[in-house]
Scaffold this active site. Structure first.
Site, PDB file in Angstrom:
ATOM      1  N   SER A   9       4.757  -9.161  -4.968  1.00 24.50           N
ATOM      2  CA  SER A   9       4.549  -7.433  -4.433  1.00 24.50           C
ATOM      3  C   SER A   9       3.665  -7.666  -3.136  1.00 24.50           C
ATOM      4  O   SER A   9       4.168  -8.157  -2.312  1.00 24.50           O
ATOM      5  CB  SER A   9       3.805  -6.486  -5.345  1.00 24.50           C
ATOM      6  OG  SER A   9       4.037  -5.267  -5.181  1.00 24.50           O
ATOM      7  N   ASP A  30      14.434  -3.351  -9.287  1.00 21.24           N
ATOM      8  CA  ASP A  30      13.093  -3.258  -8.674  1.00 21.24           C
ATOM      9  C   ASP A  30      12.515  -1.793  -8.201  1.00 21.24           C
ATOM     10  O   ASP A  30      13.252  -1.395  -7.169  1.00 21.24           O
ATOM     11  CB  ASP A  30      12.348  -4.429  -7.867  1.00 21.24           C
ATOM     12  CG  ASP A  30      10.828  -4.267  -7.926  1.00 21.24           C
ATOM     13  OD1 ASP A  30      10.244  -3.431  -7.557  1.00 21.24           O
ATOM     14  OD2 ASP A  30      10.360  -5.751  -8.007  1.00 21.24           O
ATOM     15  N   HIS A  39       9.367  -4.426 -12.095  1.00 21.74           N
ATOM     16  CA  HIS A  39       8.798  -4.827 -10.912  1.00 21.74           C
ATOM     17  C   HIS A  39       8.415  -6.312 -10.711  1.00 21.74           C
ATOM     18  O   HIS A  39       7.870  -6.675 -11.719  1.00 21.74           O
ATOM     19  CB  HIS A  39       7.713  -4.044 -10.429  1.00 21.74           C
ATOM     20  CG  HIS A  39       6.893  -4.395  -9.147  1.00 21.74           C
ATOM     21  ND1 HIS A  39       7.596  -4.716  -7.997  1.00 21.74           N
ATOM     22  CD2 HIS A  39       5.716  -4.359  -8.855  1.00 21.74           C
ATOM     23  CE1 HIS A  39       6.647  -4.911  -7.015  1.00 21.74           C
ATOM     24  NE2 HIS A  39       5.595  -4.760  -7.631  1.00 21.74           N
TER      25      HIS A  39
END
Length: 446
Positions: free
Chosen positions: A162, A388, A416
């Protein structure tokens, strides 16, 4: 397993390396075999603790092959938890701030939010001191190179999730010759504005919500009736009801619509948590928002004892205010709200007005979004997940293009990020790269 801890001293301001210093907290889980090097990990945020991630999950999250080959190294980036943390409020003040209700669509409501955010910004500045102006991602990437040297690796081996992909791609642009094996999972596109980032997330969360409802309705006991659209509409009606009249949870705390929505989106990060969302919705539909509040608290790192276990919310805001110029004038934010409500009819309003956080921030942004450039010889692996909600899959393709010398790996999944929770095709592709240096074929889909 065996852990070693260290404090690593780095300059507060890399433009003035002889000036004040700060200390970064790092932790190492020693390799279980004949190690080839260290693997530095960042779990995202910005504001998430990699120190905690390695301490709590290194034994379960990584394959035996990776634990064998690498010392796993976690560190709290500057501004986060143990490393010169951004400090702004007491736990009681945080509870109060989260429970506030603003009618942001009115001038008075927006003015009230801006005024409160200014107070918080001033508190952050007073309690955190000048380091608050130096926790940008470029500085954090320079820290990463110090950590690489501290663990005695000539090349940085790195796994970033991320926001950690943004830290990693920033590192690759600054230190191209020092890149070893780098996996960027749940890619952020460094070239887009904060407004486009928010817009992409709003669309992806709306899509994830639809996927969740479809899955819920296939199970026997789903409280959402009819087809997917009508199921989503029932969630919308519930949010609207809480917006009209905030609810009281069993512990006596007031749950406003913003808290309700943060409870709703927390389980969308991992489809393993979808059953918990179903339970929380079922309770909320019959008048009890306590489970939804628990999900919101989970997302905010608030323990059931009322103590917050991290400063992730404050670090997130403080780092973003330095990394992005933000639209924070009323007209600009109103226009953004309209766009976001088109991007996401259910959640768009709650993604709007992010600019209020940085409007009166004491430090100006240090960066303007731009495509990342990478000139190194080591190919980088970029990973995207089709469902996601937080880092839409097209950002991975975009980052892969910008890096050039890279390979794109896509997981057909929900939630995610992928590595550590995906199918064996994806897990093995990443393991074979990290352990054996075998680059997955570009555009592999698992």
């Amino acid at each position: 397993g065996e852990f070693q801890c260290a404090k690593v001293t780095v300059p507060m301001d890399y433009a003035n390396p002889g000036g004040d210093t700060i200390q970064l907290a790092a932790i190492r889980a020693s390799s279980t075999g004949k190690k080839t090097g260290s693997l530095l990990v960042n779990p995202g945020g910005p504001g998430a603790s990699s120190y905690d991630f390695i301490k709590d999950a290194s034994a379960t999250h990584f394959s035996a092959g990776v634990r064998n080959a690498y010392d796993l190294v976690g560190f709290d980036p500057r501004g986060v938890k143990r490393s010169a943390p951004v400090t702004c409020m007491t736990d009681a003040e945080r509870d109060a701030a989260r429970a506030k209700v603003y009618a942001l669509e009115t001038d008075a409501g927006l003015a009230a939010a801006l005024a409160d955010n200014k107070v918080i910004a001033d508190q952050c500045a007073a309690q955190t001191c000048p380091v608050l102006g130096h926790i940008d991602t470029v500085s954090a990437a320079k820290d990463l190179d110090v950590l690489r040297a501290v663990v005695n690796d000539t090349k940085l081996n790195y796994l970033g999730y991320s926001y950690g992909t943004f830290l990693g791609s920033t590192y690759a642009s600054l230190f191209p010759d020092n890149v070893g094996r780098m996996v960027l999972d749940g890619a952020l596109d460094p070239s887009i504005s904060n407004e486009d980032l928010t817009s992409g997330q709003a669309r992806a969360f709306e899509k994830a919500l639809h996927s969740y409802v479809a899955s819920c309705q296939k199970q026997g006991k789903c409280p959402l009736s009819g087809d997917v659209d009508s199921g989503v509409q029932q969630i919308r009606d519930l949010i609207n009801a809480v917006q009209q009249t905030p609810r009281t949870a069993k512990d006596g705390r007031l749950v406003n619509a913003t808290m309700f929505v943060s409870g709703l989106i927390t389980p969308l990060y991992n489809d393993q948590s979808w059953p918990a969302l179903t339970q929380a919705l079922e309770a909320a539909m019959s008048g009890d928002v306590s489970l939804m509040l628990r999900l919101a608290d989970l997302g905010a790192d608030r323990g059931s004892d009322g103590k917050y276990t991290s400063n992730s919310t404050f670090a997130f805001n403080a780092i973003n205010c330095l990394d992005y110029p933000m639209v924070s004038d009323a007209a600009g934010m109103r226009a953004e709200e309209k766009r976001l409500e088109q991007d996401s009819p259910t959640l768009g309003y709650f993604f709007a007005y992010g600019g209020t956080t940085c409007a009166d921030w004491p430090y100006k942004n240090l960066r303007t979004p731009a495509p990342v450039e990478y000139t190194g010889d080591s190919p980088i692996v970029v990973v995207g997940t089709t469902g996601d909600p937080a880092t839409p899959v097209d950002w991975a393709a975009s980052l892969r293009k910008q890096l050039g010398n890279a390979s794109l790996l896509t997981w057909r999944g929900e939630g995610h990020t992928a590595y550590g929770r995906a199918n064996s095709c994806l897990e093995d592709s990443v393991d074979n790269y990290l352990v054996g240096g075998k680059l997955p074929a570009d555009n592999t889909v698992c």
